[in-house]
Design a protein around this motif. Structure first.
Motif, mmCIF file in Angstrom:
data_model
loop_
_atom_site.group_PDB
_atom_site.id
_atom_site.type_symbol
_atom_site.label_atom_id
_atom_site.label_comp_id
_atom_site.label_asym_id
_atom_site.label_seq_id
_atom_site.Cartn_x
_atom_site.Cartn_y
_atom_site.Cartn_z
ATOM 1 N N UNK A 41 59.968 26.600 10.829
ATOM 2 C CA UNK A 41 59.378 27.454 9.809
ATOM 3 C C UNK A 41 60.399 27.926 8.791
ATOM 4 N N UNK A 42 61.568 28.395 9.270
ATOM 5 C CA UNK A 42 62.568 29.008 8.388
ATOM 6 C C UNK A 42 63.934 28.823 9.020
ATOM 7 N N UNK A 43 64.945 28.642 8.188
ATOM 8 C CA UNK A 43 66.321 28.500 8.704
ATOM 9 C C UNK A 43 67.202 29.595 8.114
ATOM 10 N N UNK A 44 68.249 29.951 8.888
ATOM 11 C CA UNK A 44 69.272 30.895 8.377
ATOM 12 C C UNK A 44 70.629 30.282 8.601
ATOM 13 N N UNK A 46 71.098 26.018 17.690
ATOM 14 C CA UNK A 46 71.714 24.792 18.192
ATOM 15 C C UNK A 46 72.748 24.303 17.187
ATOM 16 N N UNK A 47 73.590 23.385 17.637
ATOM 17 C CA UNK A 47 74.630 22.834 16.782
ATOM 18 C C UNK A 47 74.280 21.423 16.339
ATOM 19 N N UNK A 48 74.688 21.109 15.119
ATOM 20 C CA UNK A 48 74.583 19.747 14.598
ATOM 21 C C UNK A 48 75.964 19.345 14.096
ATOM 22 N N UNK A 49 76.177 18.069 13.975
ATOM 23 C CA UNK A 49 77.429 17.539 13.464
ATOM 24 C C UNK A 49 77.131 16.849 12.147
ATOM 25 N N UNK A 50 77.620 17.423 11.052
ATOM 26 C CA UNK A 50 77.399 16.829 9.740
ATOM 27 C C UNK A 50 78.745 16.479 9.128
ATOM 28 N N UNK A 51 78.915 15.213 8.846
ATOM 29 C CA UNK A 51 80.150 14.713 8.241
ATOM 30 C C UNK A 51 81.387 15.140 9.034
ATOM 31 N N UNK A 105 70.295 28.242 12.934
ATOM 32 C CA UNK A 105 69.347 29.218 13.469
ATOM 33 C C UNK A 105 68.041 28.989 12.739
ATOM 34 N N UNK A 106 67.027 28.559 13.483
ATOM 35 C CA UNK A 106 65.770 28.139 12.870
ATOM 36 C C UNK A 106 64.608 28.866 13.535
ATOM 37 N N UNK A 107 63.751 29.488 12.715
ATOM 38 C CA UNK A 107 62.527 30.052 13.265
ATOM 39 C C UNK A 107 61.545 28.900 13.432
ATOM 40 N N UNK A 108 60.831 28.920 14.538
ATOM 41 C CA UNK A 108 59.905 27.825 14.830
ATOM 42 C C UNK A 108 58.646 28.377 15.480
ATOM 43 N N UNK A 131 62.703 16.090 10.624
ATOM 44 C CA UNK A 131 62.936 17.061 9.552
ATOM 45 C C UNK A 131 62.105 18.325 9.717
ATOM 46 N N UNK A 132 60.988 18.234 10.439
ATOM 47 C CA UNK A 132 60.079 19.382 10.525
ATOM 48 C C UNK A 132 59.931 19.975 11.920
ATOM 49 N N UNK A 133 60.584 19.391 12.926
ATOM 50 C CA UNK A 133 60.435 19.939 14.266
ATOM 51 C C UNK A 133 61.273 19.219 15.298
ATOM 52 N N UNK A 134 61.108 19.643 16.539
ATOM 53 C CA UNK A 134 61.823 19.020 17.645
ATOM 54 C C UNK A 134 61.053 19.228 18.929
#
Length: 92
Positions: free
Chosen positions: A89-92, A55-60, A67-70, A34-37
């Protein structure tokens, strides 16, 4: 002793790492929480550097681009690449 608050799960995806100056690098992720990779890179990055990850995720059953700031938290050299741990840190 494990310091992580959230369990990491295997997560193999293409991840684009974008630096502030616009340099974009295609990487592969190895795990996710949930907080990193963790991502695998042929080039080193600086601990403390802030980057954007795409990156892409598959949800349902639907593909969604994130797009995530890290922040780069650690970089470990392995025999074939760098294993880079990032904290979201932040997602868009």
């Amino acid at each position: 002793m494990e310091k992580r608050q959230h369990r990491r799960i295997p997560f193999r995806r293409r991840v684009y790492l974008i630096r502030r100056e616009g340099d974009e690098q295609l990487l592969e992720s190895s795990d996710f929480s949930l907080t990193g990779m963790a991502v695998l890179s042929k080039r080193s990055v600086q601990v403390g550097e802030k980057v954007w990850l795409r990156f892409e995720v598959n949800t349902l059953g639907k593909h969604r681009q994130l797009n995530v700031q890290a922040e780069i938290r650690h970089v470990d050299l392995t025999p074939h690449c760098y294993r880079v741990g990032v904290n979201f840190l932040e997602a868009r």
